[in-house]
Write an enzyme that holds these catalytic residues in place. Structure first.
Site, PDB file in Angstrom:
ATOM      1  N   LYS A   1       0.844  -1.197   0.000  1.00 25.50           N
ATOM      2  CA  LYS A   1       0.000   0.000   0.000  1.00 25.50           C
ATOM      3  C   LYS A   1       0.874   1.239   0.000  1.00 25.50           C
ATOM      4  CE  LYS A   1      -4.417   0.986   0.027  1.00 25.50           C
ATOM      5  NZ  LYS A   1      -5.406   0.259  -0.783  1.00 25.50           N
TER       6      LYS A   1
ATOM      7  N   GLY B   1     -22.944   4.574   1.635  1.00 21.83           N
ATOM      8  CA  GLY B   1     -21.839   5.158   0.867  1.00 21.83           C
ATOM      9  C   GLY B   1     -22.119   5.059  -0.627  1.00 21.83           C
ATOM     10  N   LEU B   2     -22.224   6.197  -1.284  1.00 20.64           N
ATOM     11  CA  LEU B   2     -22.505   6.216  -2.723  1.00 20.64           C
ATOM     12  C   LEU B   2     -21.344   6.832  -3.487  1.00 20.64           C
ATOM     13  CD1 LEU B   2     -26.288   7.201  -2.875  1.00 20.64           C
ATOM     14  CD2 LEU B   2     -25.265   4.931  -3.163  1.00 20.64           C
TER      15      LEU B   2
ATOM     16  N   GLY C   1     -19.848   2.279  -4.492  1.00 21.28           N
ATOM     17  CA  GLY C   1     -21.165   2.147  -3.880  1.00 21.28           C
ATOM     18  C   GLY C   1     -22.295   2.469  -4.840  1.00 21.28           C
TER      19      GLY C   1
ATOM     20  N   ALA D   1     -18.515   2.804   2.222  1.00 20.96           N
ATOM     21  CA  ALA D   1     -17.826   4.071   2.447  1.00 20.96           C
ATOM     22  C   ALA D   1     -16.441   3.779   3.028  1.00 20.96           C
ATOM     23  CB  ALA D   1     -18.650   4.944   3.377  1.00 20.96           C
TER      24      ALA D   1
END
Length: 346
Positions: A75, A179-180, A184, A236
């Site tokens: 990461k 969460g969009l 999402g 999210a």
């Protein structure tokens, strides 16, 4: 499998151009080159970014192992101070600093998009290092990973729906998508097309305008978490499943693409005791990395990549079966599977 301080290497450097902390954590290369996204995010303290890098890279190792990929976990986190204005010029400097950090690891790690970065950003990083994936399709990459992540989560939902109700069809299932964002919203559209009954929520009230196209009911995020639904779908940022929220949950299962859903690892046990199936986030959200690595690093076709993404349904079904057979949580079953594959590689 511990996610703390068992990393092969962690590089922390101050970007020569941006003067911002650039953190690259390589958790494992036992199965192959470590892979993981580049997170460009604001932190009150750079050490919070380090904690994220350590946790997320370990999660990528587990994600790749459970998915059967010949890759390990890594990461990148660029810890942007809350007071810093990240304009176009500074952003370009950050990406060049990230590219140099990745290149310095001599192929041990390749990066891709994550929170705060895009396929276009990967193209910029790719100008200085070949160890990058999810560049735009016109630049030779596989593009946005969001569609594949959403498709993989849909596959995981099918497996859980089958377990709960004896059918993989999501028609009539009541789900709460919290969460969009890019994943999402795509997932909510897939679920709406399947005929699911949706509650949706987001911290951004402007996202409410999406409810019309989804045929969904808008609720506040806190209400979305504790709604009376068949399946809760966290989509999210992480840490939403806390010890305090578990007693308030009214769902039968939790399956979603958000990373690091558990505030602490022991929440998985609390969910299990309440009889709530929790599919580990690194299993449900693996579609994006499966698609990108199959196509870019392993040179498979788009058809092969899609089949591997859809196979998440079988992976989740097998994990739920193994958890029952071994009388452990699905999280423990997934961790054991990942560890077996890592041990086999040594």
């Amino acid at each position: 499998m511990s996610a703390e301080f068992d990393h092969e290497q962690v590089a922390i450097r101050t970007g020569l151009r941006s003067d911002l902390p650039v953190i690259v954590a390589v958790h494992s290369t036992k199965l192959g080159q470590a892979v993981g996204g580049c997170r460009l995010w604001r932190y009150a303290d750079w050490r919070d970014g380090l904690a994220d890098a350590l946790r997320l890279s370990a999660g990528m190792t587990a994600k790749c192992a459970v998915a059967g990929l010949a890759n390990g976990g890594g990461k990148t986190v660029v810890a942007v101070p809350e007071s810093t204005v990240l304009d176009v010029a500074l952003r370009r400097k950050v990406l060049e600093d990230v590219a140099d950090a990745v290149a310095s690891l001599n192929g041990a790690y390749a990066t891709g998009p994550d929170v705060g970065t895009t396929p276009q950003d990967m193209a910029a990083i790719g100008e200085r290092t070949a160890h990058v994936f999810c560049k735009p399709e016109e630049r030779g990459g596989s593009g946005d990973s969001s569609p594949a992540t959403a498709l993989g989560t849909l596959a995981a939902l099918r497996a859980v729906r089958q377990r709960l109700h004896g059918t993989s069809a999501l028609t009539g299932a009541r789900l709460s998508v919290v969460g969009l964002g890019s994943v999402g919203l795509r997932l909510a559209r897939l679920l709406a097309a399947e005929g699911a009954e949706l509650l949706v929520s987001d911290i951004d009230p402007a996202k409410r305008e999406r409810t019309g196209e989804l045929g969904a009911t808008w609720v506040a995020p806190d209400e979305g978490l504790t709604a009376d639904v068949d399946i809760l779908v966290p989509a999210a940022l992480g840490g939403t499943l806390t010890k305090q929220i578990v007693p308030e949950l009214r769902c039968a299962a939790i399956v979603g693409p958000a990373n690091n859903q558990l505030a602490t690892p022991d929440v998985a046990d609390l969910l299990h005791r309440r009889g709530i199936f929790w599919v580990p986030d690194y299993v449900a959200s693996a579609g994006g990395v499966i698609n990108a690595l199959t196509m870019e690093l392993h040179h498979g076709t788009a058809h092969e990549a899609r089949k591997r993404v859809e196979a998440i349904e079988h992976t989740v079904a097998d994990l739920l079966h193994a958890a029952d057979h071994q009388q452990v949580t699905p999280a423990q079953a997934a961790s054991q599977l990942a560890q077996r594959r890592l041990d086999t590689a040594t």
